[in-house]
Design a protein around this motif. Structure first.
Motif, PDB file in Angstrom:
ATOM      1  N   LEU A 166       0.803  -1.226   0.000  1.00 60.93           N
ATOM      2  CA  LEU A 166       0.000   0.000   0.000  1.00 60.93           C
ATOM      3  C   LEU A 166       0.834   1.274   0.000  1.00 60.93           C
ATOM      4  CD1 LEU A 166      -2.690  -0.975   2.664  1.00 60.93           C
ATOM      5  CD2 LEU A 166      -2.942  -1.013   0.176  1.00 60.93           C
ATOM      6  N   TYR A 167       2.048   1.205   0.560  1.00 56.78           N
ATOM      7  CA  TYR A 167       2.837   2.413   0.779  1.00 56.78           C
ATOM      8  C   TYR A 167       4.196   2.321   0.094  1.00 56.78           C
ATOM      9  CZ  TYR A 167      -0.808   3.189   4.206  1.00 56.78           C
ATOM     10  OH  TYR A 167      -2.039   3.343   4.807  1.00 56.78           O
ATOM     11  N   ASP A 168       4.161   2.384  -1.244  1.00 57.37           N
ATOM     12  CA  ASP A 168       5.375   2.525  -2.059  1.00 57.37           C
ATOM     13  C   ASP A 168       6.425   1.463  -1.769  1.00 57.37           C
ATOM     14  OD1 ASP A 168       4.311   4.876  -3.230  1.00 57.37           O
ATOM     15  OD2 ASP A 168       4.973   6.040  -1.491  1.00 57.37           O
ATOM     16  N   ASP A 169       5.976   0.240  -1.555  1.00 59.02           N
ATOM     17  CA  ASP A 169       6.909  -0.870  -1.368  1.00 59.02           C
ATOM     18  C   ASP A 169       7.811  -0.650  -0.156  1.00 59.02           C
ATOM     19  OD1 ASP A 169       7.716  -3.424  -2.323  1.00 59.02           O
ATOM     20  OD2 ASP A 169       9.543  -2.552  -3.149  1.00 59.02           O
ATOM     21  N   ALA A 170       7.321   0.073   0.852  1.00 59.51           N
ATOM     22  CA  ALA A 170       8.124   0.374   2.041  1.00 59.51           C
ATOM     23  C   ALA A 170       8.488  -0.918   2.770  1.00 59.51           C
ATOM     24  CB  ALA A 170       7.358   1.295   2.978  1.00 59.51           C
ATOM     25  N   PRO A 171       9.725  -1.023   3.249  1.00 60.85           N
ATOM     26  CA  PRO A 171      10.122  -2.238   3.969  1.00 60.85           C
ATOM     27  C   PRO A 171       9.414  -2.346   5.312  1.00 60.85           C
ATOM     28  CG  PRO A 171      11.867  -0.584   4.061  1.00 60.85           C
ATOM     29  CD  PRO A 171      10.834  -0.058   3.117  1.00 60.85           C
ATOM     30  N   MET A 172       8.978  -3.561   5.641  1.00 61.26           N
ATOM     31  CA  MET A 172       8.329  -3.859   6.920  1.00 61.26           C
ATOM     32  C   MET A 172       8.964  -5.123   7.500  1.00 61.26           C
ATOM     33  SD  MET A 172       4.358  -3.174   5.731  1.00 61.26           S
ATOM     34  CE  MET A 172       3.650  -3.814   7.248  1.00 61.26           C
ATOM     35  N   PRO A 173      10.240  -5.062   7.868  1.00 65.29           N
ATOM     36  CA  PRO A 173      10.923  -6.285   8.309  1.00 65.29           C
ATOM     37  C   PRO A 173      10.297  -6.869   9.571  1.00 65.29           C
ATOM     38  CG  PRO A 173      12.236  -4.328   8.794  1.00 65.29           C
ATOM     39  CD  PRO A 173      11.111  -3.873   7.934  1.00 65.29           C
ATOM     40  N   TYR A 174      10.319  -8.203   9.624  1.00 70.44           N
ATOM     41  CA  TYR A 174       9.812  -8.954  10.773  1.00 70.44           C
ATOM     42  C   TYR A 174       8.337  -8.644  11.040  1.00 70.44           C
ATOM     43  CZ  TYR A 174      14.828  -9.460  11.337  1.00 70.44           C
ATOM     44  OH  TYR A 174      16.162  -9.713  11.102  1.00 70.44           O
ATOM     45  N   ALA A 175       7.551  -8.576   9.967  1.00 68.35           N
ATOM     46  CA  ALA A 175       6.131  -8.227  10.085  1.00 68.35           C
ATOM     47  C   ALA A 175       5.343  -9.403  10.660  1.00 68.35           C
ATOM     48  CB  ALA A 175       5.577  -7.828   8.734  1.00 68.35           C
ATOM     49  N   GLN A 176       4.516  -9.077  11.658  1.00 69.07           N
ATOM     50  CA  GLN A 176       3.619 -10.055  12.269  1.00 69.07           C
ATOM     51  C   GLN A 176       2.233  -9.424  12.307  1.00 69.07           C
ATOM     52  OE1 GLN A 176       5.590 -12.603  15.384  1.00 69.07           O
ATOM     53  NE2 GLN A 176       6.812 -10.773  15.755  1.00 69.07           N
ATOM     54  N   PHE A 177       1.375  -9.839  11.382  1.00 70.41           N
ATOM     55  CA  PHE A 177       0.066  -9.214  11.196  1.00 70.41           C
ATOM     56  C   PHE A 177      -0.925  -9.735  12.232  1.00 70.41           C
ATOM     57  CE2 PHE A 177       2.203  -8.441   7.267  1.00 70.41           C
ATOM     58  CZ  PHE A 177       1.703  -7.223   6.828  1.00 70.41           C
ATOM     59  N   PHE A 178      -1.688  -8.787  12.806  1.00 66.15           N
ATOM     60  CA  PHE A 178      -2.601  -9.166  13.877  1.00 66.15           C
ATOM     61  C   PHE A 178      -4.035  -8.700  13.667  1.00 66.15           C
ATOM     62  CE2 PHE A 178      -0.622  -5.149  15.198  1.00 66.15           C
ATOM     63  CZ  PHE A 178      -1.725  -4.364  15.506  1.00 66.15           C
ATOM     64  N   ASP A 179      -4.286  -7.752  12.716  1.00 67.02           N
ATOM     65  CA  ASP A 179      -5.667  -7.306  12.520  1.00 67.02           C
ATOM     66  C   ASP A 179      -5.786  -6.513  11.227  1.00 67.02           C
ATOM     67  OD1 ASP A 179      -7.973  -5.172  12.870  1.00 67.02           O
ATOM     68  OD2 ASP A 179      -8.416  -6.761  14.300  1.00 67.02           O
ATOM     69  N   GLY A 180      -6.468  -7.077  10.240  1.00 69.46           N
ATOM     70  CA  GLY A 180      -6.826  -6.351   9.031  1.00 69.46           C
ATOM     71  C   GLY A 180      -5.722  -5.530   8.399  1.00 69.46           C
ATOM     72  N   GLY A 181      -4.534  -6.062   8.280  1.00 67.92           N
ATOM     73  CA  GLY A 181      -3.424  -5.359   7.661  1.00 67.92           C
ATOM     74  C   GLY A 181      -2.526  -4.635   8.649  1.00 67.92           C
ATOM     75  N   GLN A 182      -2.946  -4.519   9.891  1.00 63.71           N
ATOM     76  CA  GLN A 182      -2.074  -3.916  10.903  1.00 63.71           C
ATOM     77  C   GLN A 182      -1.124  -4.984  11.441  1.00 63.71           C
ATOM     78  OE1 GLN A 182      -4.385  -1.782  13.858  1.00 63.71           O
ATOM     79  NE2 GLN A 182      -4.953  -0.194  12.392  1.00 63.71           N
ATOM     80  N   ALA A 183       0.135  -4.575  11.645  1.00 66.61           N
ATOM     81  CA  ALA A 183       1.163  -5.538  12.012  1.00 66.61           C
ATOM     82  C   ALA A 183       2.128  -4.947  13.031  1.00 66.61           C
ATOM     83  CB  ALA A 183       1.943  -5.976  10.767  1.00 66.61           C
ATOM     84  N   LEU A 184       2.777  -5.815  13.757  1.00 63.28           N
ATOM     85  CA  LEU A 184       3.962  -5.477  14.521  1.00 63.28           C
ATOM     86  C   LEU A 184       5.136  -5.616  13.549  1.00 63.28           C
ATOM     87  CD1 LEU A 184       3.287  -8.009  17.452  1.00 63.28           C
ATOM     88  CD2 LEU A 184       2.489  -5.631  17.365  1.00 63.28           C
ATOM     89  N   HIS A 185       5.932  -4.595  13.384  1.00 66.53           N
ATOM     90  CA  HIS A 185       7.068  -4.741  12.462  1.00 66.53           C
ATOM     91  C   HIS A 185       8.141  -3.694  12.736  1.00 66.53           C
ATOM     92  CE1 HIS A 185       6.348  -1.293   9.704  1.00 66.53           C
ATOM     93  NE2 HIS A 185       5.050  -1.549   9.862  1.00 66.53           N
ATOM     94  N   GLY A 186       9.327  -3.978  12.220  1.00 68.07           N
ATOM     95  CA  GLY A 186      10.434  -3.048  12.360  1.00 68.07           C
ATOM     96  C   GLY A 186      10.293  -1.888  11.387  1.00 68.07           C
ATOM     97  N   ARG A 187      10.830  -0.743  11.797  1.00 70.00           N
ATOM     98  CA  ARG A 187      10.853   0.420  10.917  1.00 70.00           C
ATOM     99  C   ARG A 187      12.294   0.895  10.778  1.00 70.00           C
ATOM    100  NH1 ARG A 187      10.845   5.806   9.907  1.00 70.00           N
ATOM    101  NH2 ARG A 187       9.248   6.534   8.440  1.00 70.00           N
ATOM    102  N   PRO A 188      12.907   0.706   9.616  1.00 71.42           N
ATOM    103  CA  PRO A 188      14.266   1.201   9.420  1.00 71.42           C
ATOM    104  C   PRO A 188      14.311   2.730   9.540  1.00 71.42           C
ATOM    105  CG  PRO A 188      13.663  -0.369   7.705  1.00 71.42           C
ATOM    106  CD  PRO A 188      12.400  -0.037   8.452  1.00 71.42           C
ATOM    107  N   GLY A 189      15.420   3.240  10.049  1.00 69.36           N
ATOM    108  CA  GLY A 189      15.573   4.689  10.163  1.00 69.36           C
ATOM    109  C   GLY A 189      14.913   5.247  11.405  1.00 69.36           C
ATOM    110  N   ASP A 190      14.424   6.478  11.290  1.00 70.83           N
ATOM    111  CA  ASP A 190      13.856   7.201  12.427  1.00 70.83           C
ATOM    112  C   ASP A 190      12.502   6.613  12.799  1.00 70.83           C
ATOM    113  OD1 ASP A 190      12.907   8.979  14.294  1.00 70.83           O
ATOM    114  OD2 ASP A 190      13.064  10.756  13.028  1.00 70.83           O
ATOM    115  N   LEU A 191      12.434   6.008  13.975  1.00 77.65           N
ATOM    116  CA  LEU A 191      11.199   5.361  14.418  1.00 77.65           C
ATOM    117  C   LEU A 191      10.067   6.359  14.575  1.00 77.65           C
ATOM    118  CD1 LEU A 191       9.837   2.740  15.395  1.00 77.65           C
ATOM    119  CD2 LEU A 191      10.712   3.251  17.688  1.00 77.65           C
ATOM    120  N   TYR A 192      10.375   7.626  14.853  1.00 74.24           N
ATOM    121  CA  TYR A 192       9.339   8.598  15.210  1.00 74.24           C
ATOM    122  C   TYR A 192       9.032   9.597  14.102  1.00 74.24           C
ATOM    123  CZ  TYR A 192      10.455   6.529  19.649  1.00 74.24           C
ATOM    124  OH  TYR A 192      10.674   5.622  20.657  1.00 74.24           O
TER     125      TYR A 192
END
Length: 232
Positions: A166-192
């Motif tokens: 959905l978002y320009d092929d953005a990396p979502m390493p270690y993605a663990q999906f838990f609800d309708g496309g929402q996931a726990l995942h790593g964010r490279p770079g600035d987390l905030y």
């Protein structure tokens, strides 16, 4: 004979002294002095002062700056410059919660693994019964109008090398999906960066990797509270 020996020793003394001077090693150079800490007052000055047991006045002092810089170095925050900014504050919140992250009982206690996501404090940890299996770490959850959905969820799909469709092929390493496309995942770079996610629970990549090694499909996720600056 003894007179001759003494005379020979006396004649050799200047040369022996000079040789001794040559072979004595120079003293080691001292460590470079610690540079002055000159960061300005940060937006989370009072919170860091309280945590570090400094006088709480909301105004940076050289001693405050040095204390914040030492905290940053201990927790590998870069740059370690003594500035009480967002990254340092979020790390402080996680550190302060380690002793008992569920002190207020916000995350239900169950006999199985539960990944707890506290939106108000922007923290994630994992517990089984009252035992903490994964110590609290700072996270970034959904921004206003794209909030992370609260309540009970279940990890239904995992992809270690996922990229967003959905978002320009953005990396979502270690993605663990838990609800309708929402996931726990790593964010490279600035987390905030950008104030929040589009609903996912973002972790630093190293934290996401550790969480990946702990969890499995079917594990429970519980999300509660309200992220500061959002409506729900």
């Amino acid at each position: 004979m003894r007179t001759a020996v003494r005379a020979a020793v006396r004649s050799a003394l200047p040369a022996l002294t000079a040789l001794a001077v040559l072979v004595v090693p120079a003293p080691p150079a001292g460590a470079a002095p610690e540079p002055d800490c000159t960061a300005d007052t940060g937006p989370y000055q009072r919170e860091l002062e309280a945590h570090l047991k400094r006088p709480v006045d909301g105004v940076q002092s050289p001693a405050d700056c040095a204390a914040v810089r030492a905290f940053q170095r201990t927790h590998r925050i870069k740059p370690a410059d003594g500035y009480a900014g967002l990254v340092t504050y979020r790390t402080m919140v996680a550190v302060a919660a380690r002793a008992n992250p569920n002190a207020d009982g916000g995350c239900p206690v169950r006999p199985h693994r539960v990944t707890c996501v506290d939106l108000r404090r922007q923290l994630l940890w994992v517990q089984r019964d009252r035992r903490v299996l994964f110590a609290p770490v700072p996270v970034r959850t959904g921004r206003d109008d794209e909030e992370t959905r609260t309540g009970w969820h279940e990890i239904y799909w995992r992809n270690k090398d996922h990229r967003s469709t959905l978002y320009d092929d953005a990396p979502m390493p270690y993605a663990q999906f838990f609800d309708g496309g929402q996931a726990l995942h790593g964010r490279p770079g600035d987390l905030y960066a950008h104030g929040g996610s589009a609903g996912c629970v973002n972790l630093s990549v190293p934290d996401a990797a550790r969480l990946w090694d702990l969890l499995a499909e079917g594990d429970a996720v519980y999300v509660w509270g309200t992220k500061p600056g959002t409506d729900g």
